[in-house]
Design an enzyme around this catalytic site. Structure first.
Site, mmCIF file in Angstrom:
data_model
loop_
_atom_site.group_PDB
_atom_site.id
_atom_site.type_symbol
_atom_site.label_atom_id
_atom_site.label_comp_id
_atom_site.label_asym_id
_atom_site.label_seq_id
_atom_site.Cartn_x
_atom_site.Cartn_y
_atom_site.Cartn_z
ATOM 1 N N PHE A 182 0.857 -1.179 0.000
ATOM 2 C CA PHE A 182 0.000 0.000 0.000
ATOM 3 C C PHE A 182 0.894 1.230 0.000
ATOM 4 O O PHE A 182 1.963 1.246 0.619
ATOM 5 C CB PHE A 182 -0.907 -0.007 1.228
ATOM 6 C CG PHE A 182 -1.928 1.096 1.226
ATOM 7 C CD1 PHE A 182 -2.909 1.146 0.257
ATOM 8 C CD2 PHE A 182 -1.889 2.090 2.188
ATOM 9 C CE1 PHE A 182 -3.858 2.169 0.237
ATOM 10 C CE2 PHE A 182 -2.836 3.110 2.184
ATOM 11 C CZ PHE A 182 -3.817 3.159 1.208
ATOM 12 N N ASP B 35 7.012 -2.556 8.553
ATOM 13 C CA ASP B 35 5.618 -2.203 8.295
ATOM 14 C C ASP B 35 4.802 -3.435 8.648
ATOM 15 O O ASP B 35 4.657 -4.364 7.851
ATOM 16 C CB ASP B 35 5.422 -1.799 6.836
ATOM 17 C CG ASP B 35 4.000 -1.335 6.538
ATOM 18 O OD1 ASP B 35 3.083 -1.721 7.294
ATOM 19 O OD2 ASP B 35 3.791 -0.613 5.546
ATOM 20 N N HIS C 258 -0.214 -5.456 8.783
ATOM 21 C CA HIS C 258 -0.982 -6.687 8.628
ATOM 22 C C HIS C 258 -0.596 -7.744 9.669
ATOM 23 O O HIS C 258 -1.123 -8.859 9.601
ATOM 24 C CB HIS C 258 -0.717 -7.320 7.252
ATOM 25 C CG HIS C 258 -1.048 -6.457 6.093
ATOM 26 N ND1 HIS C 258 -0.716 -6.801 4.789
ATOM 27 C CD2 HIS C 258 -1.684 -5.258 6.003
ATOM 28 C CE1 HIS C 258 -1.127 -5.857 3.956
ATOM 29 N NE2 HIS C 258 -1.710 -4.906 4.670
ATOM 30 N N GLN D 170 -6.750 0.485 10.993
ATOM 31 C CA GLN D 170 -7.754 0.979 10.053
ATOM 32 C C GLN D 170 -8.898 -0.038 9.968
ATOM 33 O O GLN D 170 -8.760 -1.183 10.391
ATOM 34 C CB GLN D 170 -7.079 1.210 8.692
ATOM 35 C CG GLN D 170 -7.984 1.668 7.580
ATOM 36 C CD GLN D 170 -8.533 0.502 6.766
ATOM 37 O OE1 GLN D 170 -8.047 -0.626 6.843
ATOM 38 N NE2 GLN D 170 -9.557 0.772 5.983
ATOM 39 N N LYS E 90 -8.401 -3.760 9.140
ATOM 40 C CA LYS E 90 -7.288 -4.501 9.720
ATOM 41 C C LYS E 90 -7.764 -5.543 10.729
ATOM 42 O O LYS E 90 -8.926 -5.626 11.088
ATOM 43 C CB LYS E 90 -6.299 -3.525 10.368
ATOM 44 C CG LYS E 90 -5.642 -2.570 9.380
ATOM 45 C CD LYS E 90 -4.909 -3.308 8.286
ATOM 46 C CE LYS E 90 -4.079 -2.378 7.396
ATOM 47 N NZ LYS E 90 -4.902 -1.439 6.609
ATOM 48 N N ARG F 231 6.111 18.012 23.033
ATOM 49 C CA ARG F 231 5.830 18.421 24.409
ATOM 50 C C ARG F 231 5.898 17.216 25.349
ATOM 51 O O ARG F 231 5.215 16.221 25.143
ATOM 52 C CB ARG F 231 4.442 19.040 24.469
ATOM 53 C CG ARG F 231 4.117 19.770 25.754
ATOM 54 C CD ARG F 231 2.728 20.353 25.671
ATOM 55 N NE ARG F 231 2.428 21.185 26.824
ATOM 56 C CZ ARG F 231 1.224 21.691 27.091
ATOM 57 N NH1 ARG F 231 0.209 21.447 26.261
ATOM 58 N NH2 ARG F 231 1.032 22.430 28.164
ATOM 59 N N TYR G 193 4.429 24.983 28.162
ATOM 60 C CA TYR G 193 4.620 25.032 26.708
ATOM 61 C C TYR G 193 6.094 25.079 26.314
ATOM 62 O O TYR G 193 6.487 25.827 25.410
ATOM 63 C CB TYR G 193 3.835 26.202 26.108
ATOM 64 C CG TYR G 193 2.367 26.124 26.444
ATOM 65 C CD1 TYR G 193 1.535 25.218 25.818
ATOM 66 C CD2 TYR G 193 1.831 26.943 27.443
ATOM 67 C CE1 TYR G 193 0.194 25.116 26.166
ATOM 68 C CE2 TYR G 193 0.492 26.862 27.787
ATOM 69 C CZ TYR G 193 -0.325 25.937 27.154
ATOM 70 O OH TYR G 193 -1.643 25.845 27.497
ATOM 71 N N ARG H 170 -1.524 12.042 18.525
ATOM 72 C CA ARG H 170 -2.053 11.378 19.714
ATOM 73 C C ARG H 170 -3.366 10.656 19.416
ATOM 74 O O ARG H 170 -4.260 11.201 18.762
ATOM 75 C CB ARG H 170 -2.282 12.389 20.840
ATOM 76 C CG ARG H 170 -1.017 13.045 21.370
ATOM 77 C CD ARG H 170 -1.326 13.911 22.582
ATOM 78 N NE ARG H 170 -2.245 14.994 22.258
ATOM 79 C CZ ARG H 170 -1.864 16.244 21.953
ATOM 80 N NH1 ARG H 170 -0.575 16.551 21.918
ATOM 81 N NH2 ARG H 170 -2.762 17.160 21.677
#
Length: 388
Positions: free
Chosen positions: A90, A161, A164, A187, A190, A219, A226, A236
């Site tokens: 992909f 990767d 899968h 996703q 999956k 951060r 900050y 996140r």
């Protein structure tokens, strides 16, 4: 009774869910903190996912593409560097490198497992290569022995990767314990899913800590003033997705066990069909979670393969065409492409060229059916192939 009229298996719907996901969502809702810095779901999921995959650390992120991008970034991938990727994958595999300003270098895959060809990878190494990205196609692990030696000798990082390959094992070692960073996807299609989502696993604390900073705009966890220590972005994962993924992870081992029982039977039945060659399995892969059931019909044209997929769908099977060679999509050439032409890459990747035209996959939910269902699937495929 004709195959078109045959009673079709009632394959499980996908995604699968029950009261476990409902309870998890309510738990996340009622804790009153819906982002990872205040809640408990993401932290708990990371611990559970790392343990399930044999990793020391895991970081949950927004999706699998971001997981790859983050993994590459912390390993120094950027402008002036190259990342070797399979030509058959992909396109997120290459785009993750290209979005960082690096050049993605496609290489060919093996004709039997559809995973990265190690000899082709070695030939593609240059002094600009910063990482090699094996894609564990359909849950089948790349030759991690040969790749580990090649990468180690060359001083190049490996980024798996593993979109899968949740829970996969090589020689009894879990995918997260193979000594390199691994990126996963959650996703919708999956093996476990929250609609979207991803994770990165790490073999050491230093890379985990840097990844945490970069996935949270640079951060630290405890910052209140900050002080952003690095550049980064907001990758996140939210608490609701993590809560669902915890339930999905609990269900996954049982699903994998079922697919491991069904896949060899289906592969043997498909192999008995003239012209059909199912994806092979390296005996060193001691656990394959089976993202898809893949098979090739060598010599078929892409047009006939597409017709076959349409026919299988019409007969009731959830079938799909396989990935197109990444260099045959316009998006590959927008940025970070090698100084080659499509024809150059096609000549260098003959197996990928063939698979682009002749490969089919069946949704992994078919492998959650009964043994009788595997025989029905094979009869349907046999009838459809015979009509080509």
């Amino acid at each position: 009774m004709s195959d078109r009229a045959e009673t079709l298996p009632e394959f499980p719907a996908w995604p699968q869910y029950d009261d476990a996901e409902r309870t998890a969502l309510i738990r996340a809702l009622e804790q009153g903190q819906w982002w990872r810095m205040g809640g408990n779901e993401v932290n708990s999921f990371e611990e559970e996912f790392a343990r399930a995959n044999g990793a020391d650390y895991a970081l949950a992120v927004t999706n699998g593409t971001h997981a790859l991008e983050l993994a590459l970034q912390i390993l120094g991938v950027g402008p002036g560097t190259e990342v070797i990727v399979p030509a058959f994958t992909f396109i997120s595999s290459s785009q993750a490198a290209q979005r960082l300003g690096a050049t993605a270098v496609p290489v060919d895959v093996t004709p039997d497992t559809y995973c990265l060809d190690i000899a082709a990878t070695e030939a593609a190494l240059t002094d600009r290569t910063r990482a090699i990205m094996p894609v564990h196609m359909a849950g089948h692990l790349t030759d991690m022995d040969a790749l580990g030696k090649l990468a180690g000798d060359a001083g190049v990082a490996v980024v798996q990767d593993a979109a899968h390959a949740q829970l996969a094992e090589w020689r009894g070692t879990k995918v997260g314990a193979l000594g390199s960073v691994a990126a996963f996807s959650f996703q919708n299609g999956k093996l476990m899913t929250a609609g979207e989502g991803g994770a990165v696993t790490f073999p050491d604390n230093d890379t985990y800590q840097e990844a945490f900073l970069r996935h949270s705009c640079g951060r630290p966890k405890t910052d209140r003033r900050y002080f952003h220590q690095t550049s980064g972005s907001n990758f996140r994962l939210n608490e609701f997705s993590a809560a669902v993924l915890r339930a999905q992870l609990d269900r996954l081992p049982g699903q994998v066990a079922t697919r491991e029982e069904r896949a060899p039977l289906l592969a043997s039945l498909l192999a008995d069909i003239p012209g059909v060659e199912p994806q092979a399995r390296d005996e060193r892969v001691t656990l394959n979670p089976h993202y898809m059931a893949m098979f090739r019909i060598p010599g078929i044209t892409e047009e006939k393969r597409n017709t076959l997929v349409d026919d299988l769908i019409a007969r009731g099977l959830p079938a799909f065409v396989a990935f197109r060679a990444i260099y045959r999509s316009d998006g590959f050439w927008e940025t970070g492409a090698p100084d080659l032409t499509v024809d150059d890459l096609a000549r260098a990747c003959p197996v990928t060229e063939a698979i682009t035209a002749d490969c089919v996959w069946l949704h992994h939910r078919t492998l959650l059916g009964t043994e009788d269902d595997m025989h029905t699937i094979a009869r349907i495929v046999r009838a459809a192939v015979a009509e080509l």
